[in-house]
Design an enzyme around this catalytic site. Structure first.
Site, PDB file in Angstrom:
ATOM      1  N   GLU A 134      -5.247  11.910   6.680  1.00 48.66           N
ATOM      2  CA  GLU A 134      -4.059  11.063   6.623  1.00 48.66           C
ATOM      3  C   GLU A 134      -3.052  11.627   5.617  1.00 48.66           C
ATOM      4  OE1 GLU A 134      -4.966   6.626   7.599  1.00 48.66           O
ATOM      5  OE2 GLU A 134      -5.922   7.078   5.684  1.00 48.66           O
ATOM      6  N   ASN A 175       0.838  -1.192   0.000  1.00 49.93           N
ATOM      7  CA  ASN A 175       0.000   0.000   0.000  1.00 49.93           C
ATOM      8  C   ASN A 175       0.875   1.245   0.000  1.00 49.93           C
ATOM      9  OD1 ASN A 175       0.068  -1.004   2.922  1.00 49.93           O
ATOM     10  ND2 ASN A 175      -0.972   0.938   3.287  1.00 49.93           N
ATOM     11  N   ASP A 176       0.659   2.212   0.852  1.00 48.75           N
ATOM     12  CA  ASP A 176       1.162   3.582   0.709  1.00 48.75           C
ATOM     13  C   ASP A 176       2.633   3.698   0.283  1.00 48.75           C
ATOM     14  OD1 ASP A 176      -1.213   3.604   2.077  1.00 48.75           O
ATOM     15  OD2 ASP A 176      -0.575   4.986   3.631  1.00 48.75           O
TER      16      ASP A 176
END
Length: 412
Positions: A199, A19-20
């Protein structure tokens, strides 16, 4: 046989969960991209930091895992998102450390060697959690303003107004909390950044403005907002006032981008999640998630515009005409003239059509559109600078078909 759904030209490990993007930097002629990574399964658990590097934004080299959970340490349950800075010549990662509950996450640092391939994490937090018991603090992002180093963090929760926290990071071992950079009370933020938690905050100078990018989390990732505005630095820290804003990418598979100010050139990678994939599909394929194509961000008429980094398009090779099997050419670029339609037959049965078609997903592409496909990753760029990221999942029997006025190049 090649997995026709696997994005082979993009940053991600050969298996496991991704992910990120994290820790973007350009050091000694190489771009470094770190990312959230579970090497054991296509699930979000026991998050490590994977690492890839490139000299040209096209050919990526897998580097050793940079961070891994450590038993008995503040990051025992995961090394979540963060960024990279060079501290008196020492590469330093600033990241979210998870020992158990995300609400109790703290910030840690890790120092690296000159090759950025060996890292030594700290055991003492540089910053603790903030706010009431139901609030969450995470995703440190380093930014230099008027020669001073600050660290931003996302913040929010059921009983808290979302905001971007600011720390004085002169000493990376001990961050000093200042007043917030901006909160959801800002009129522009209230309009474009409605969420329970903000976020992955990013702040860069772009043109004659500052650009703030925030990922919006409600019960699940919702969208990514951008805001341009002005920055004033006081004794209590920098304060951002937004003047305009919007959605960074309007597609359903784009989240948690990170920006890199590379000597005034703003580059961006983001996470593209899987859409509608069953547990059985993930287990059978062994992977989930990818990073997007590197994109350049600019201001165009005061609005944020993005386009693929030109280096990525140097991979063009032969032309494709009519139809071709996805398993034989899974990666390609479509440059649309006056208008075209792209469709994919025999897709995985659980693929979601982009527009109604029993034969399989199809995309109607307006004039001037550029589309990039790599396996199941589909990125569309319109002539005005807008972007739309989605996923289409070819099977081994799938055939891509182009109709209309368009030129299609193989990539890779």
């Amino acid at each position: 046989m090649i997995d026709p759904a696997f994005p082979r030209l993009h940053v991600r490990a050969q298996q496991g969960w991704v992910n990120d993007p994290n820790g973007l930097c350009h050091v000694d002629g190489r771009w470094h991209v770190f990312y959230q990574y579970n090497p054991s399964a296509p699930r979000h658990a026991q998050i490590h930091w994977g690492h890839s590097s490139s000299a040209d934004l096209v050919h990526w080299r897998h580097e050793p895992v940079a961070l891994a959970p450590r038993r008995g340490e503040p990051d025992a349950a995961g090394c979540w998102s963060g960024s990279c800075t060079i501290d008196d010549g020492v590469p330093t990662l600033c990241y979210t450390a998870l020992a158990d509950d995300p609400r109790d996450a703290v910030a840690l640092t890790a120092t690296g060697d000159p090759t950025l391939t060996r890292w030594t994490p700290a055991s003492e937090p540089s910053a603790g959690r903030q706010g009431p018991a139901d609030a969450e603090t995470r995703d440190p992002y380093v930014v230099w303003i008027e020669g001073h180093r600050y660290i931003l963090q996302g913040f929010g929760g059921p009983s808290s107004t979302p905001r971007v926290l600011v720390h004085d990071a002169t000493d990376l071992r001990h961050w000093k909390l200042l007043r917030p950079l901006i909160s959801a009370d800002d009129p522009v933020a209230a309009r474009v950044a409605d969420a329970a938690i903000w976020e992955c905050p990013n702040l860069v100078r772009i043109g004659d403005r500052w650009l703030l990018v925030i990922s919006l989390l409600n019960e699940r990732p919702t969208a990514v907002s951008w805001m341009t505005g002005d920055l004033v630095v006081t004794a209590q820290g920098p304060r951002f006032t937004a003047v305009d804003g919007g959605v960074l990418d309007s597609g359903p598979a784009f989240y948690a981008p990170q920006l890199l100010d590379d000597d005034g050139r703003i580059l961006m990678w983001a996470w593209s999640d899987e859409l509608g994939r069953s547990t059985q599909w993930l287990d059978a394929h062994g992977w989930a998630g990818t990073l997007t194509t590197p994109r350049e961000l600019t201001l165009r008429g005061g609005k944020l515009a993005s386009r693929p980094a030109p280096e990525y398009l140097t991979q063009r090779s032969g032309l494709l005409v009519g139809s071709w099997r996805a398993v034989e050419q899974p990666s390609f670029e479509v440059a649309v003239g006056s208008g075209a339609r792209l469709s994919c037959s025999a897709t995985d049965p659980s693929s979601r059509p982009v527009s109604g078609s029993e034969a399989g997903p199809q995309l109607d592409l307006p004039a001037g559109t550029r589309l990039l496909v790599d396996g199941s990753l589909v990125e569309i760029f319109d002539p005005e600078g807008g972007a739309f990221t989605t996923r289409i999942y070819p099977s081994e029997a799938s055939v891509w078909t182009i109709e209309g006025d368009a030129e299609v190049h193989c990539l890779g």
